[in-house]
Design a protein around this motif. Structure first.
Motif, PDB file in Angstrom:
ATOM      1  N   PHE A   1       0.837  -1.211   0.000  1.00 41.88           N
ATOM      2  CA  PHE A   1       0.000   0.000   0.000  1.00 41.88           C
ATOM      3  C   PHE A   1       0.866   1.254   0.000  1.00 41.88           C
ATOM      4  CE2 PHE A   1      -1.209   3.344   3.000  1.00 41.88           C
ATOM      5  CZ  PHE A   1      -2.249   3.934   2.298  1.00 41.88           C
ATOM      6  N   LEU A   2       1.859   1.289   0.891  1.00 43.62           N
ATOM      7  CA  LEU A   2       2.677   2.495   1.039  1.00 43.62           C
ATOM      8  C   LEU A   2       3.462   2.771  -0.237  1.00 43.62           C
ATOM      9  CD1 LEU A   2       3.580   4.685   3.061  1.00 43.62           C
ATOM     10  CD2 LEU A   2       5.482   3.179   3.686  1.00 43.62           C
ATOM     11  N   ARG A   3       4.022   1.737  -0.821  1.00 42.24           N
ATOM     12  CA  ARG A   3       4.807   1.933  -2.046  1.00 42.24           C
ATOM     13  C   ARG A   3       3.937   2.498  -3.161  1.00 42.24           C
ATOM     14  NH1 ARG A   3       6.446  -1.014  -6.642  1.00 42.24           N
ATOM     15  NH2 ARG A   3       8.601  -0.502  -7.274  1.00 42.24           N
ATOM     16  N   ALA A   4       2.727   1.966  -3.331  1.00 40.63           N
ATOM     17  CA  ALA A   4       1.821   2.480  -4.362  1.00 40.63           C
ATOM     18  C   ALA A   4       1.454   3.932  -4.079  1.00 40.63           C
ATOM     19  CB  ALA A   4       0.573   1.610  -4.433  1.00 40.63           C
ATOM     20  N   ALA A   5       1.215   4.260  -2.808  1.00 43.18           N
ATOM     21  CA  ALA A   5       0.870   5.633  -2.454  1.00 43.18           C
ATOM     22  C   ALA A   5       2.033   6.585  -2.695  1.00 43.18           C
ATOM     23  CB  ALA A   5       0.420   5.690  -0.995  1.00 43.18           C
ATOM     24  N   LEU A   6       3.253   6.130  -2.409  1.00 47.27           N
ATOM     25  CA  LEU A   6       4.430   6.972  -2.633  1.00 47.27           C
ATOM     26  C   LEU A   6       4.654   7.225  -4.122  1.00 47.27           C
ATOM     27  CD1 LEU A   6       6.776   5.305   0.004  1.00 47.27           C
ATOM     28  CD2 LEU A   6       5.973   7.664   0.071  1.00 47.27           C
ATOM     29  N   ILE A   7       4.454   6.198  -4.931  1.00 44.74           N
ATOM     30  CA  ILE A   7       4.599   6.374  -6.381  1.00 44.74           C
ATOM     31  C   ILE A   7       3.546   7.347  -6.900  1.00 44.74           C
ATOM     32  CG2 ILE A   7       4.416   5.186  -8.602  1.00 44.74           C
ATOM     33  CD1 ILE A   7       5.658   2.724  -7.208  1.00 44.74           C
TER      34      ILE A   7
END
Length: 573
Positions: free
Chosen positions: A430-436
């Protein structure tokens, strides 16, 4: 692609079969075994070089009567010499170019040659590599601390940064930690002692958590001395694989703003910020920038327990001050800028963990804060989660917090507490997708600390609960056996987790051991009450700290707790 391999120094007295790779249309396999008299641990990395695979079976044959005793990350079986590994549900699909890393423990007698052929879903992954001699078994499986460095190994030109610093590299073995582990193994003896010795072959991070630690980490070698030992290891391993050294920087002014018993060395003031840069960040960066260490890959994990706490505890006065003063943001920007200027240094910024920043009302502002911190700096290579904590990578029996039990969703329960992210795999994805989505590069990498999140042993659930009470269902199904998700100090019944490995799943650069297993989080009778087994924080119903009694001071190696972590390891050692 090659998985992260444990560094073996010139004085290590155990068999290491060469890491070998095969390639053929459809698949490529890397097999590596670290052996000791009578036993071995093997890691196998499979790369899909063909079309998408939905469900896979890897097969190979042993040539010398070896037997598998336990495996992980796949369903292992053996019939005679034939070995088969079937996918687990979470790694069933292999996209083109994707890899999966699996492993097992085994026994051998007489010899332990590597398998010469692998098939994936019936497709051959090629023939054997060019022959290379294997060293003879040694009577002792115990690594020894690395020898003193040679006077002047010639520095190499710094290579350009790679996408994943752990891939194709060997992890640095801290000789001080190795000595502690071996001493504990000798004292324990028996099967537990044998299992303990396997930990000595795993790379762990070095904690720079005070100005004094630059000169002596945990009362042992200093930063420069460790880098010298890493050079010796790189020169003695008999190949061109780089060595990766992982450092944790944790000395921000007013750090741990949510703690009621702060251990900050510098005050949260302009003077404290200047001291942090002049006495801590800049001296570390100057050592790392020495051309002598250009051949090393150096990963820095920047300031755990800071930004996440600042967002998730906005009502705490120190956290309010951290935000309004700008000290946290300025200090971390200083660290990112100074460290990022060194060509062979990889900066990973701490991104808390699911039990701190997983709540929807926290995760959105947290992503915005991470973007704000990095803006105007050279950037970061990635983010790290679960540093020194206990959250499992996968809650295998609780894959969906929206699941209904007797009409009630799991996120209503006392344990889940309205947090949609119950484990680190879900949180990091989730966090990686949000950061991208927030503007970070699409290849941004994540690290997960798995040093103490295994939760094995007799208390580990073996099946999902059948209860119709939603709280009982969650409590009987969860791997994480803490009394509540906030507890963090020397937790009872915790176990060593997944071994350090590179690219264990898409978007994750590595599983790492940031906290060396066995090092204490704090004294049971010290100033931080969270480490007191009798303490119950004032958060409603009685839920004590869950700390193990008898804990020594912070950072001290604790043999009895190390023994418990080994006994409760999952996958087992």
């Amino acid at each position: 692609m090659r998985l992260l391999r444990v560094l073996v120094g010139v004085m290590l007295v155990f068999v290491v079969l060469p890491g070998v790779a095969w390639a053929a249309p459809g698949c490529a396999v890397t097999y590596r075994a670290d052996s000791w008299p009578g036993g071995f641990t093997a890691t196998v990395t499979v790369k899909n070089t063909g079309d998408r695979i939905d469900g896979w079976a890897l097969r190979f044959d042993f040539a010398a009567g070896q037997t598998i005793t336990h495996g992980w990350s796949a369903r292992w079986s053996q019939a005679g010499t034939r070995v088969q590994a079937l996918n687990e549900p979470h790694n069933r699909v292999l996209a083109p170019g994707a890899t999966v890393t699996i492993g097992f423990n085994g026994r051998w007698s007489g010899g332990n040659p590597a398998p010469t052929q692998f098939t994936l879903n019936g497709t051959s992954c090629g023939g054997p590599p060019s022959p290379s001699p294997s060293p003879s078994p040694s009577p002792s499986p115990s690594p020894s601390p690395s020898p003193s460095p040679s006077p002047s190994p010639s520095p190499s030109p710094s290579p350009s940064r790679v996408d994943n610093p752990y891939l194709g590299a060997r992890g640095y073995l801290n000789p001080d930690y190795v000595a502690n582990v071996n001493a504990a193994a000798t004292a324990a003896g028996g099967d537990v002692g044998t299992a303990m010795r396997k930990v000595a072959f795993q790379p762990t991070a070095l904690w720079l958590d005070s100005v004094a630690a630059i000169g002596s980490i945990r009362g042992g070698l200093g930063l420069r001395e460790h880098l010298e030992r890493a050079l010796v290891q790189s020169l003695s391993q008999g190949n061109m694989d780089p060595v990766v050294v992982t450092l944790v920087l944790s000395d921000l002014p007013g750090k741990e703003c949510s703690s009621w018993w702060s251990t900050a060395e510098f005050p949260m003031t302009a003077d404290g910020l200047a001291a942090y840069r002049n006495q801590f960040v800049d001296p570390i960066a100057a050592i790392l920038a020495d051309p002598r260490y250009a051949r090393l890959r150096i990963v820095t994990l920047v300031e755990p327990e800071t930004l996440g706490n600042m967002v998730s505890w906005p009502q705490e006065t120190p956290c309010v001050e951290a935000r309004t003063s700008g000290v946290y943001l300025q200090g971390i920007r200083q660290a990112i800028t100074a460290l990022g200027a060194v060509p062979n240094v990889y900066v990973y910024l701490d991104a808390a963990r699911s039990s701190v920043a997983g709540w929807t009302e926290v995760s959105g502002p947290f992503v915005d804060l991470l973007a704000e911190v990095v803006e105007g700096t050279p950037g970061v290579h990635g983010f790290v989660t679960n540093v020194a904590n206990y959250v499992p990578v996968d809650e295998i029996f609780l894959p969906d917090t929206a699941k209904l039990v007797a009409g009630q969703p799991l996120y209503w329960t006392r344990w889940v507490d309205w947090n949609p992210h119950i484990d680190e795999d879900d949180y990091t994805r989730f966090l990686r997708a949000a950061l991208i989505e927030a503007g970070f590069p699409a290849d941004i990498g994540m690290l997960i600390d798995t040093s103490r999140n295994g939760w094995g042993g007799s208390a580990r659930p073996t099946a999902v609960s059948t209860s119709f009470d939603v709280n009982t269902y969650v409590d009987q199904s969860r791997l994480d056996r803490r009394i509540n998700r906030y507890n963090w100090c020397n937790q009872l019944n915790a176990g060593i987790g997944e071994r350090p490995a590179a690219a264990p799943r898409p978007g994750v650069d590595a599983f790492i051991w940031a906290r060396p297993p066995g090092e204490s989080d704090g004294a049971s009778d010290g100033p931080n009450r969270w480490c007191d087994p009798t303490y119950a924080p004032p958060i409603g119903s009685y839920r004590p700290s869950g700390a193990t009694p008898g804990g020594p001071g912070y950072g001290i190696f604790w043999p009895s707790y190390f023994r418990d972590l080994v006994r409760n390891a999952y996958p087992p050692l």
